[in-house]
Design a protein around this motif. Structure first.
Motif, PDB file in Angstrom:
ATOM      1  N   PHE A  69      19.770  64.957  93.745  1.00 24.01           N
ATOM      2  CA  PHE A  69      21.206  64.732  94.134  1.00 24.01           C
ATOM      3  C   PHE A  69      22.245  65.046  93.069  1.00 24.01           C
ATOM      4  O   PHE A  69      23.137  65.665  93.045  1.00 24.01           O
ATOM      5  N   ALA A  70      21.879  64.356  91.824  1.00 27.52           N
ATOM      6  CA  ALA A  70      22.546  64.408  90.627  1.00 27.52           C
ATOM      7  C   ALA A  70      22.574  65.921  90.078  1.00 27.52           C
ATOM      8  O   ALA A  70      23.783  66.464  89.755  1.00 27.52           O
ATOM      9  N   TYR A  71      21.439  66.520  90.194  1.00 28.80           N
ATOM     10  CA  TYR A  71      21.476  68.173  89.787  1.00 28.80           C
ATOM     11  C   TYR A  71      22.150  68.889  90.738  1.00 28.80           C
ATOM     12  O   TYR A  71      23.147  69.636  90.290  1.00 28.80           O
ATOM     13  N   PHE A  72      22.174  68.704  91.891  1.00 30.96           N
ATOM     14  CA  PHE A  72      22.950  69.503  93.250  1.00 30.96           C
ATOM     15  C   PHE A  72      24.206  69.329  92.857  1.00 30.96           C
ATOM     16  O   PHE A  72      25.158  70.128  92.721  1.00 30.96           O
ATOM     17  N   LEU A  73      24.630  67.996  92.676  1.00 36.28           N
ATOM     18  CA  LEU A  73      26.457  67.757  92.537  1.00 36.28           C
ATOM     19  C   LEU A  73      26.746  68.272  91.296  1.00 36.28           C
ATOM     20  O   LEU A  73      27.892  68.717  91.288  1.00 36.28           O
ATOM     21  N   GLY A  74      25.882  68.460  90.086  1.00 36.96           N
ATOM     22  CA  GLY A  74      26.145  68.898  89.043  1.00 36.96           C
ATOM     23  C   GLY A  74      26.310  70.582  89.147  1.00 36.96           C
ATOM     24  O   GLY A  74      27.382  70.964  88.629  1.00 36.96           O
ATOM     25  N   VAL A  76      27.288  71.984  91.957  1.00 37.79           N
ATOM     26  CA  VAL A  76      28.391  72.280  92.786  1.00 37.79           C
ATOM     27  C   VAL A  76      29.792  71.983  92.000  1.00 37.79           C
ATOM     28  O   VAL A  76      30.730  72.871  92.138  1.00 37.79           O
ATOM     29  N   GLY A  77      29.843  70.932  91.110  1.00 36.58           N
ATOM     30  CA  GLY A  77      30.935  70.680  90.266  1.00 36.58           C
ATOM     31  C   GLY A  77      31.243  71.858  89.315  1.00 36.58           C
ATOM     32  O   GLY A  77      32.542  72.148  89.240  1.00 36.58           O
ATOM     33  N   HIS A  92      28.771  71.977 101.128  1.00 38.98           N
ATOM     34  CA  HIS A  92      27.767  71.245 100.181  1.00 38.98           C
ATOM     35  C   HIS A  92      27.982  69.983  99.898  1.00 38.98           C
ATOM     36  O   HIS A  92      26.985  68.989  99.886  1.00 38.98           O
ATOM     37  N   VAL A  93      29.101  69.485  99.913  1.00 38.82           N
ATOM     38  CA  VAL A  93      29.590  68.267  99.441  1.00 38.82           C
ATOM     39  C   VAL A  93      29.328  67.224 100.608  1.00 38.82           C
ATOM     40  O   VAL A  93      28.806  66.262 100.849  1.00 38.82           O
ATOM     41  N   ILE A  96      25.419  66.854 101.405  1.00 41.85           N
ATOM     42  CA  ILE A  96      24.962  65.882 100.241  1.00 41.85           C
ATOM     43  C   ILE A  96      25.148  64.391 101.141  1.00 41.85           C
ATOM     44  O   ILE A  96      24.112  63.538 101.166  1.00 41.85           O
ATOM     45  N   THR A 357      19.619  72.511 102.568  1.00 45.57           N
ATOM     46  CA  THR A 357      20.179  71.105 103.071  1.00 45.57           C
ATOM     47  C   THR A 357      19.842  70.602 104.199  1.00 45.57           C
ATOM     48  O   THR A 357      20.393  69.527 104.616  1.00 45.57           O
TER      49      THR A 357
END
Length: 407
Positions: A69-74, A76-77, A92-93, A96, A357
């Motif tokens: 999740f940290a990688y995914f959010l990174g 996306v960000g 995507h947000v 998650i 997802t």
């Protein structure tokens, strides 16, 4: 936890039934997002509170899924800051959020409790009754009624089938009665057939023999019976098809005539072209919203090679040792079966039709995390992991040397 499960899955089904029959307007929009947002903070507080109270509850599954999740959010960000399509970023947000909620639920819900099983069975009965009651010529599609007040907000057959499949797998995995399981299998298959959800229909048919083989005390006889049944179906397939109502499920016999299958093939080809052009990092959001590859290649496109490999490892690695340790063990443990059934369905659908997802992965990993914890700390759930009744009806089957001296 139980309230969150039934609000998100059967609740989604019932809300959109009210919407499709014109009973109410879309006062909650598409339903899933606002309900998930309501439960998000309480669920996270429960999760953090239980982790703080018992540090051993944090398993390797929790850690690795958290890293994903940290990688995914990174990803996306970084791409949002670089001007990526905001519709895809928002999707995507929310995805998650949904995945985290389902993971937390499957970590802690007592699926074996009488409360869950009773409400689950009633929910399955109600959903099946709705599908059969509102089907027209063997097809359930509320939009065809033309009486929805907000037809644009009405869920497609995928949304209805997702709610049904989640509830079915959670209930049937903890159903020890063979007659009741057979009823659930038959009604579930008929429901998803009428709902015309091909992927979920195949997933359910795929899960049935896995579940029954696990619970069977005589696995060789079960396999022989399965071969006989498959042979009988093959010999009488034409008569069976003639007796069934015509709908898109039957396109599975020849996908070359399926518009949906052809469209998904085109999206897969486009994803492969994107991967060939960007093999390491992928090309985040390089498609119109909704026009993603309907398989695990979608992870490669959006998250790069590392993201897809990590996702594949999450789907396969946790369940593999569980399979070798438990599937042919002498005692049935429904918690293992829950994780295994969801894992098999997840892998099947990620390979064939679902976006990366998919919440089925979260359900699998949540159940794996709980299994891992309870196996190491059996005292916390003695009725599941302490000695239980043997699965062999005759002592001589379990102790082949009974009555004779041991060598």
């Amino acid at each position: 936890m139980i309230g969150c499960f039934f609000m998100l899955f059967p609740g989604f089904f019932f809300y959109h039934t009210l919407l499709g029959t014109g009973t109410t307007g879309a006062f909650l929009g598409g339903y899933f997002a606002p309900v998930a947002l309501v439960f998000a903070m309480p669920m996270m507080l429960v999760y953090l509170g239980r982790m703080r109270r018992d540090a051993a509850r944090l398993t390797m599954v929790d850690l690795h899924y958290g890293l994903f999740f940290a990688y995914f959010l990174g990803v996306v960000g970084v791409n949002a800051a670089g001007g990526a399509n905001l519709a895809i970023v928002a999707y995507h947000v929310l995805a998650i959020l949904f995945m985290v909620l389902v993971y937390v639920m499957f970590c802690f819900i007592d699926f074996d409790s009488r409360r869950f099983r009773v409400v689950g069975l009633l929910s399955l009965c109600a959903m099946s009754a709705i599908v059969f009651s509102y089907s027209v010529d063997g097809v359930f599609y509320l939009g065809a009624l033309g009486i929805a007040k907000d037809s644009n907000a009405l869920a497609t057959y995928q949304g209805f089938s997702r709610s049904y499949l989640f509830t079915y797998l959670a209930v049937v995995s903890f159903t020890r009665s063979l007659p009741l399981r057979l009823v659930l299998h038959a009604v579930g298959a008929a429901t998803l057939f009428v709902n015309t959800a091909r992927s979920e229909f195949v997933a359910l048919l795929f899960a049935i023999p896995l579940i029954e083989l696990y619970y069977s005390c005589h696995k060789l006889y079960f396999l022989l019976a399965g071969v006989c049944l498959a042979t009988a179906i093959g010999l009488h397939l034409d008569q069976i098809l003639a007796a069934l109502p015509s709908n898109r499920i039957l396109e599975l016999l020849d996908l070359s005539h399926s518009t949906s299958a052809n469209k998904r093939h085109q999206l897969t080809v486009y994803a492969m072209e994107t991967i060939a052009a960007h093999p390491v990092l992928g090309d985040y959001g390089s498609y119109k919203p909704g026009y993603y590859s309907h398989n695990v290649l979608s992870a490669w496109v959006d998250l790069g090679l590392f993201g897809m490999v990590y996702l594949a490892a999450l789907a396969i690695v946790p369940i593999t040792p569980m399979f070798f340790h438990e599937y042919f063990a002498a005692r049935a443990r429904p918690l293992f079966l829950l994780a295994f059934a969801f894992a098999c369905v997840t892998i099947l659908l990620l390979l064939s039709s679902h976006y990366f997802t998919d919440m089925l992965l979260s359900a699998t990993l949540g159940a794996c995390s709980r299994y891992s914890y309870e196996r190491k700390h059996a005292a916390h759930r003695a009725h599941d992991f302490s000695a239980s009744a043997l699965r062999h009806p005759d002592l001589r089957q379990a102790v082949p040397h009974a009555g004779r001296p041991w060598p």
